[in-house]
Write an enzyme that holds these catalytic residues in place. Structure first.
Site, PDB file in Angstrom:
ATOM      1  N   ALA A 174       0.596  -1.158   0.060  1.00  0.00           N
ATOM      2  CA  ALA A 174      -0.111   0.072   0.105  1.00  0.00           C
ATOM      3  C   ALA A 174       1.013   1.327  -0.036  1.00  0.00           C
ATOM      4  CB  ALA A 174      -0.781   0.053   1.121  1.00  0.00           C
ATOM      5  N   CYS A 175       1.927   1.329   0.661  1.00  0.00           N
ATOM      6  CA  CYS A 175       2.907   2.356   1.008  1.00  0.00           C
ATOM      7  C   CYS A 175       3.404   2.619  -0.454  1.00  0.00           C
ATOM      8  CB  CYS A 175       3.778   2.271   2.016  1.00  0.00           C
ATOM      9  SG  CYS A 175       2.872   2.236   3.700  1.00  0.00           S
ATOM     10  N   THR A 176       3.974   1.771  -1.247  1.00  0.00           N
ATOM     11  CA  THR A 176       4.469   1.642  -2.515  1.00  0.00           C
ATOM     12  C   THR A 176       3.558   2.180  -3.503  1.00  0.00           C
ATOM     13  OG1 THR A 176       6.045  -0.059  -1.933  1.00  0.00           O
ATOM     14  CG2 THR A 176       5.555   0.384  -4.400  1.00  0.00           C
ATOM     15  N   ALA A 186       3.234   5.902  -2.734  1.00  0.00           N
ATOM     16  CA  ALA A 186       4.485   6.799  -2.840  1.00  0.00           C
ATOM     17  C   ALA A 186       4.473   6.940  -4.501  1.00  0.00           C
ATOM     18  CB  ALA A 186       5.821   5.967  -2.373  1.00  0.00           C
TER      19      ALA A 186
END
Length: 157
Positions: free
Chosen positions: A48-50, A53
């Site tokens: 999710a963070c990738t 970002a």
């Protein structure tokens, strides 16, 4: 447990000085004169963070055209942020806040519901600041996917 801070539009953004993925100290005051999007994310190199970002990276040109710069902040160590930036071609500052002092100042670390359990951790959040460092928008507990499209609409990018 200490009471969690909730920042609101019109409040000055808390100042900070953190190391970026290159080990260079970056302070909020370094960005005075630029509008800013600051996003807090739980952990570099997770799915999710990738996604979040990379969506910010894909939108940097549109955000810059609207006068905004982007900063990501997580608890990750500087060397992990460097690997994250290299792996995913992220060219905006990724700042390391390992002791969560900045997270706590922004109200982005505390109790949250994670798959039905109450845990303490990073609350995915984004702040939009004006040129003087005043909060225009404070978005707490947001979803990673589709979030950047929402930000682009908010800033007319």
């Amino acid at each position: 447990m200490t009471e969690r801070v909730i920042l609101e539009p019109g409040m000055p953004a808390p100042d900070f000085a953190l190391l970026d993925q290159d080990g260079t100290e970056r302070a909020l005051s370094d960005f005075r004169g630029s509008k800013l999007v600051i996003f807090f994310y739980p952990q570099a190199m997770t799915p999710a963070c990738t996604t979040e970002a990379c969506e910010f990276q894909e939108s940097t040109a549109a955000l810059e055209a609207a006068g905004y710069r982007v900063i990501g902040i997580s608890r990750d160590a500087v060397d992990k942020l460097r690997r994250f930036a290299d792996r995913d071609g992220l060219d905006y500052p990724l700042l390391s806040d390992p002791d969560t002092a900045v997270h706590r100042a922004y109200g982005t670390f505390g109790e949250k519901n994670s798959y039905g359990r109450i845990v303490e951790g990073v609350i995915r959040s984004t702040f939009i600041l004006d040129e003087q460092g005043v909060i225009e928008r404070a978005l707490y507990n947001i979803k990673a996917t589709g979030h950047v499209a929402r930000i682009l609409k908010m800033v007319d990018a």
